[in-house]
Write a protein that holds these residues in place. Structure first.
Motif, PDB file in Angstrom:
ATOM      1  N   ASP A 165       0.815  -1.215   0.000  1.00  9.94           N
ATOM      2  CA  ASP A 165       0.000   0.000   0.000  1.00  9.94           C
ATOM      3  C   ASP A 165       0.850   1.267   0.000  1.00  9.94           C
ATOM      4  N   LYS A 166       2.106   1.133  -0.429  1.00  9.80           N
ATOM      5  CA  LYS A 166       3.020   2.272  -0.340  1.00  9.80           C
ATOM      6  C   LYS A 166       3.603   2.689  -1.677  1.00  9.80           C
ATOM      7  N   TYR A 167       4.039   1.714  -2.487  1.00  9.58           N
ATOM      8  CA  TYR A 167       4.642   2.016  -3.779  1.00  9.58           C
ATOM      9  C   TYR A 167       3.836   1.361  -4.898  1.00  9.58           C
ATOM     10  N   ALA A 168       3.716   2.068  -6.005  1.00 15.40           N
ATOM     11  CA  ALA A 168       2.983   1.543  -7.152  1.00 15.40           C
ATOM     12  C   ALA A 168       3.887   1.466  -8.371  1.00 15.40           C
ATOM     13  N   VAL A 169       3.713   0.424  -9.152  1.00 11.73           N
ATOM     14  CA  VAL A 169       4.425   0.255 -10.412  1.00 11.73           C
ATOM     15  C   VAL A 169       3.380  -0.018 -11.482  1.00 11.73           C
ATOM     16  N   SER A 170       3.369   0.785 -12.514  1.00 12.43           N
ATOM     17  CA  SER A 170       2.403   0.617 -13.603  1.00 12.43           C
ATOM     18  C   SER A 170       3.097   0.054 -14.828  1.00 12.43           C
ATOM     19  N   GLY A 171       2.522  -0.991 -15.385  1.00 17.06           N
ATOM     20  CA  GLY A 171       3.045  -1.555 -16.621  1.00 17.06           C
ATOM     21  C   GLY A 171       3.967  -2.746 -16.424  1.00 17.06           C
ATOM     22  N   ALA A 172       4.303  -3.379 -17.553  1.00 20.19           N
ATOM     23  CA  ALA A 172       5.181  -4.561 -17.541  1.00 20.19           C
ATOM     24  C   ALA A 172       6.630  -4.101 -17.518  1.00 20.19           C
ATOM     25  N   GLN A 173       7.065  -3.669 -16.356  1.00 19.82           N
ATOM     26  CA  GLN A 173       8.413  -3.140 -16.183  1.00 19.82           C
ATOM     27  C   GLN A 173       9.460  -4.257 -16.232  1.00 19.82           C
ATOM     28  N   PRO A 174      10.733  -3.899 -16.445  1.00 18.04           N
ATOM     29  CA  PRO A 174      11.810  -4.909 -16.426  1.00 18.04           C
ATOM     30  C   PRO A 174      11.897  -5.601 -15.065  1.00 18.04           C
ATOM     31  N   SER A 175      12.327  -6.835 -15.066  1.00 17.98           N
ATOM     32  CA  SER A 175      12.458  -7.586 -13.819  1.00 17.98           C
ATOM     33  C   SER A 175      13.385  -6.875 -12.844  1.00 17.98           C
ATOM     34  N   GLU A 176      14.405  -6.171 -13.383  1.00 20.88           N
ATOM     35  CA  GLU A 176      15.358  -5.477 -12.524  1.00 20.88           C
ATOM     36  C   GLU A 176      14.665  -4.404 -11.685  1.00 20.88           C
ATOM     37  N   LEU A 177      13.678  -3.726 -12.282  1.00 24.94           N
ATOM     38  CA  LEU A 177      12.973  -2.703 -11.523  1.00 24.94           C
ATOM     39  C   LEU A 177      12.110  -3.336 -10.432  1.00 24.94           C
ATOM     40  N   PHE A 178      11.442  -4.425 -10.763  1.00 27.68           N
ATOM     41  CA  PHE A 178      10.651  -5.125  -9.745  1.00 27.68           C
ATOM     42  C   PHE A 178      11.550  -5.587  -8.602  1.00 27.68           C
ATOM     43  N   ALA A 179      12.734  -6.047  -8.942  1.00 27.56           N
ATOM     44  CA  ALA A 179      13.670  -6.504  -7.915  1.00 27.56           C
ATOM     45  C   ALA A 179      14.064  -5.355  -6.999  1.00 27.56           C
ATOM     46  N   GLU A 180      14.301  -4.201  -7.579  1.00 23.05           N
ATOM     47  CA  GLU A 180      14.672  -3.024  -6.787  1.00 23.05           C
ATOM     48  C   GLU A 180      13.549  -2.621  -5.834  1.00 23.05           C
ATOM     49  N   VAL A 181      12.321  -2.656  -6.347  1.00 24.06           N
ATOM     50  CA  VAL A 181      11.184  -2.260  -5.514  1.00 24.06           C
ATOM     51  C   VAL A 181      10.963  -3.265  -4.388  1.00 24.06           C
ATOM     52  N   LEU A 182      11.092  -4.535  -4.696  1.00 25.45           N
ATOM     53  CA  LEU A 182      10.955  -5.556  -3.654  1.00 25.45           C
ATOM     54  C   LEU A 182      11.957  -5.317  -2.522  1.00 25.45           C
ATOM     55  N   GLU A 183      13.202  -5.036  -2.888  1.00 23.76           N
ATOM     56  CA  GLU A 183      14.229  -4.783  -1.875  1.00 23.76           C
ATOM     57  C   GLU A 183      13.916  -3.520  -1.081  1.00 23.76           C
ATOM     58  N   LYS A 184      13.520  -2.478  -1.782  1.00 24.39           N
ATOM     59  CA  LYS A 184      13.241  -1.190  -1.140  1.00 24.39           C
ATOM     60  C   LYS A 184      12.083  -1.302  -0.149  1.00 24.39           C
TER      61      LYS A 184
END
Length: 234
Positions: free
Chosen positions: A187-206
């Motif tokens: 409920d804090k960060y949003a990602v829109s679209g089929a982003q690269p896996s690297e970005l998803f990895a960064e958000v998961l860590e963050k």
């Protein structure tokens, strides 16, 4: 850690985004602590399939372009899908209304089979050319992921999970979802679209590092390829 994903079964970037997120999650050290929840989003709630109309023609009509342009858009999405190991078969794809399919996913969630149901429907639509708007087909697909045929048929016929689908869509409106896939992390960060896996990895860590039980306003991290009510932007 909770990750909520709004998507439609007939959204090509939603399947691609699912794979990219899964690839990031696979390498995430704390993946066993991540709860993934799928939410309903209908790109075209009032869509009525025309028997015999191809997906290229249907897409062209929605975008207001020629059938040939519709095919070119399909080709673009086919190429994008291959990058994550998906072999889209648009020539076999049957245009469908997804309201019943979303209800089946909610039934799957009730039995702890939500992701398996979502994956089965996406594969059936994009890889196998099955009609996911057809009741009998949905019942059959449900049995393949462990759902009881009689219960699936009864639930879909009665609209047992229709309100749950509408609630998902209402929630999407409340948080400003305009296209899918749309990912919300804790409920804090949003990602829109089929982003690269690297970005998803960064958000998961963050998000994991900042994990807190509070629910502040969403912060948009990135926008990318997604599908909206008027079609997919390619």
């Amino acid at each position: 850690m909770k990750v909520e994903i709004w998507s439609d079964v007939v959204c090509p970037f939603c399947y691609i985004g699912k794979r990219k997120f899964e690839n990031a999650l696979k390498d995430f050290a704390h993946r066993d602590e991540v709860e993934v929840l799928w939410h309903s989003f209908e790109l075209t709630p009032d869509f009525e399939p025309i028997p015999g109309e191809s997906i290229h023609e249907s897409l062209a009509k929605k975008k207001g372009v020629s059938a040939e342009e519709g095919r070119k858009m399909s080709d673009y999405m086919t190429t994008a899908a291959k990058e994550v190991g998906l072999d889209y078969q648009f020539d076999k794809t049957i245009p469908a209304n997804t309201f019943l399919a979303h209800q089946l996913i909610h039934l799957g969630a009730h039995h702890g089979r939500q992701d398996a149901t979502k994956e089965r429907l996406l594969a059936a639509y994009y890889l196998e050319g099955q009609n996911i708007g057809d009741l009998d087909t949905l019942v059959k697909l449900g049995t393949e992921v462990g759902l009881e045929a009689a219960e699936s048929r009864a639930a879909l016929t009665a609209g047992t999970y229709a309100e749950a689908v509408r609630l998902d869509e209402y929630h999407a409106q409340q948080i400003g979802v305009r296209g899918v896939p749309f990912f919300v992390f804790e409920d804090k960060y949003a990602v829109s679209g089929a982003q690269p896996s690297e970005l998803f990895a960064e958000v998961l860590e963050k998000v994991y590092d900042e994990f807190k039980p509070t629910k502040p306003a969403l912060t948009m991290v990135a926008n990318g390829d997604a599908c909206g009510p008027e079609g997919c932007e390619v």
